[in-house]
Write an enzyme that holds these catalytic residues in place. Structure first.
Site, PDB file in Angstrom:
ATOM      1  N   ARG A  67       0.106  -3.528  18.035  1.00 22.73           N
ATOM      2  CA  ARG A  67      -1.158  -3.250  17.335  1.00 22.73           C
ATOM      3  C   ARG A  67      -1.749  -1.945  17.870  1.00 22.73           C
ATOM      4  NH1 ARG A  67      -5.280  -5.250  19.374  1.00 22.73           N
ATOM      5  NH2 ARG A  67      -4.566  -7.399  19.535  1.00 22.73           N
ATOM      6  N   TYR A 103     -12.147   5.802  -6.740  1.00 22.89           N
ATOM      7  CA  TYR A 103     -11.223   4.681  -6.904  1.00 22.89           C
ATOM      8  C   TYR A 103     -12.030   3.384  -6.888  1.00 22.89           C
ATOM      9  CZ  TYR A 103      -7.674   1.276  -5.573  1.00 22.89           C
ATOM     10  OH  TYR A 103      -6.871   0.169  -5.509  1.00 22.89           O
ATOM     11  N   ASP A 112     -10.788  11.956   0.183  1.00 22.98           N
ATOM     12  CA  ASP A 112      -9.643  11.153  -0.247  1.00 22.98           C
ATOM     13  C   ASP A 112      -8.696  12.096  -0.994  1.00 22.98           C
ATOM     14  OD1 ASP A 112      -7.836   9.482  -1.566  1.00 22.98           O
ATOM     15  OD2 ASP A 112      -9.304   7.883  -1.832  1.00 22.98           O
ATOM     16  N   LYS A 122       0.797   5.616  -2.720  1.00 21.66           N
ATOM     17  CA  LYS A 122       0.951   6.416  -3.923  1.00 21.66           C
ATOM     18  C   LYS A 122       2.006   7.513  -3.705  1.00 21.66           C
ATOM     19  CE  LYS A 122      -2.337   3.607  -5.035  1.00 21.66           C
ATOM     20  NZ  LYS A 122      -3.752   3.920  -4.873  1.00 21.66           N
TER      21      LYS A 122
HETATM   22  C1  PLP Z   1      -4.943   3.318  -4.397  1.00 21.47           C
HETATM   23  C2  PLP Z   1      -6.033   4.160  -3.908  1.00 21.47           C
HETATM   24  C3  PLP Z   1      -6.777   3.786  -2.773  1.00 21.47           C
HETATM   25  C4  PLP Z   1      -6.566   2.469  -2.057  1.00 21.47           C
HETATM   26  O1  PLP Z   1      -5.347   2.400  -1.410  1.00 21.47           O
HETATM   27  P1  PLP Z   1      -4.505   1.050  -1.189  1.00 21.47           P
HETATM   28  O2  PLP Z   1      -3.268   1.534  -0.540  1.00 21.47           O
HETATM   29  O3  PLP Z   1      -4.293   0.439  -2.538  1.00 21.47           O
HETATM   30  O4  PLP Z   1      -5.343   0.172  -0.309  1.00 21.47           O
HETATM   31  C5  PLP Z   1      -7.756   4.664  -2.338  1.00 21.47           C
HETATM   32  N1  PLP Z   1      -8.007   5.820  -2.976  1.00 21.47           N
HETATM   33  C6  PLP Z   1      -7.317   6.207  -4.058  1.00 21.47           C
HETATM   34  C7  PLP Z   1      -7.637   7.502  -4.723  1.00 21.47           C
HETATM   35  C8  PLP Z   1      -6.317   5.387  -4.566  1.00 21.47           C
HETATM   36  O5  PLP Z   1      -5.654   5.762  -5.672  1.00 21.47           O
END
Ligand code: PLP
Length: 379
Positions: free
Chosen positions: A46, A99, A171, A196
């Protein structure tokens, strides 16, 4: 080291003991200590794991940051930013096109814990400035935004945040460091859902942070160890494997997205196309300035709302109706009922997320096949 070389080598030297070219999957929860208080740099997975550390060093290098941290999901990474840096009564200014899961985390979790949040117009720095308060500790921007591909001026918002003694988190999931490096533009923290484009193959959930300053890193790292939310070594390894091909994939995603956006703009069944690479997109000039490309996401609005969307999705064969994005396969989603269902309808409409909106993640299949499919599905 150039970016393409970092993708393959940053944090990933050949294994010292065996020469293994790939970072081994250290599938272990704990590590032998040679005497009390004498470990070999690793204690418990962890707190730290060598496969995860390779990924953490890699994302730091790609974003031009000093420090990296890996998490079990993008939302776990976001939670660590808030949990590690903010306390009850602190104020966050966030762009309003977010998001859906980020919005849900802010509204349904952190507000209950006493965090104050104001939303600013993602495309307008003056709106961020107006939202700043004395207790603002963090500014949160997503750019390009999900699902409408709005562009936030990172340098301008960084200046506003820093004037107010707040940090800026960006982000960068949609652009990836291949197309945009927010730290170079003044951000303090870069957030990724590595689920992604970074992972890139729709086979692993993960989150990454790249952090500029040591004290910010230490605080978030403390939270990571205190709260958990870390990825296992296999997930870290799969993400590293995906990252190696990021540059070739992003080029292919973008080339397909460009052609798709142009095709959609010519379709009578489509009322609006959202793609920052199109010259009539409101963020086009800014995107051209702060990004090295426009990315692989295209959203569009169908005339005829939900019924038209139902017809469209039923006709798809190559493109898959699914949540998520950034994989090698083309995915289309219906934000109102899927990724953005957590946002109340009136707030969704205010943001332009309408019943005819489709979000498309252009994969790297043959562009010809994708165009033919879209043309057929929009007839
Ligand atoms: C999918 C996504 C998230 C969240 O990520 P997870 O891996 O699904 O927890 C945050 N920001 C954006 C822009 C996303 O597309």
């Amino acid at each position: 080291m150039k970016f393409e070389t970092k993708l393959i080598h940053a944090g990933q030297e050949a294994d010292r003991q065996t020469g293994s070219v790939n970072v081994p999957v250290y599938q272990t929860s704990t590590y032998k200590q040679d005497a009390i208080g004498k470990d070999r740099g690793w204690e418990y997975s962890r707190s730290g794991n060598p496969t995860r550390k390779a990924l953490e060093d890699c994302i730091a290098a790609l974003e031009g940051a000093k420090h990296g941290l890996a998490f079990a999901s993008g939302l776990a990474a976001e939670t660590a930013v808030i949990g590690g840096l903010l306390k009850k009564g602190d104020h966050v200014v966030a762009g309003d096109d977010l998001y859906g899961g980020t919005y849900r985390l802010f509204e349904k979790v952190f507000k209950q814990w006493g965090l104050e949040i104001t939303y600013a117009d993602s495309g307008n720095p003056a709106s961020f400035k107006k939202a700043m308060r004395r207790n603002t500790r963090l500014v949160w921007a997503e750019t390009p935004t999900n699902p409408l591909l709005n562009i936030t001026d990172i340098a301008a918002v960084a200046e506003i945040a820093h004037k107010g003694k707040a940090l800026l988190a960006v982000d960068n999931t949609f652009a990836t460091p291949y197309f945009q490096r927010p730290i170079e533009l003044g951000a303090d923290i870069v957030v990724h859902s590595s689920t992604k484009y970074l992972g890139g193959h729709s086979d692993v959930i993960g989150g990454l942070l790249a952090i500029k300053n040591k004290d910010v890193f230490e605080a978030v790292k403390f939270y990571q160890n205190a709260a958990g939310g870390v990825p296992g070594p296999w997930d870290a390894w799969l993400t590293l494997r995906g990252i190696k091909t990021l540059s070739v994939r992003m080029k292919a995603h973008e080339a397909n997205a460009f052609e798709i956006a142009a095709l959609l703009a010519r379709q009578p069944a489509v009322s609006k196309v959202f793609y920052p690479g199109l010259e009539n997109h409101p963020g086009h000039a800014l995107a051209a300035e702060q990004m090295d490309g426009f990315g692989g996401m295209v959203s569009f609005e169908l005339k005829g709302g939900r019924a038209a969307a139902d017809r469209f999705f039923r006709k798809l064969k190559v493109i898959t109706l699914a949540e998520s994005l950034g994989g090698v396969e083309s995915l289309a989603c219906y934000p109102v009922a899927m990724t953005h269902a957590a946002i109340p309808e009136k707030d969704r409409l205010k943001r332009g997320i309408t019943a005819g909106l489709v979000r498309l993640s252009a994969g790297i299949e043959s562009g010809e096949d994708l165009l033919a499919e879209l043309e057929r599905a929009l007839k």
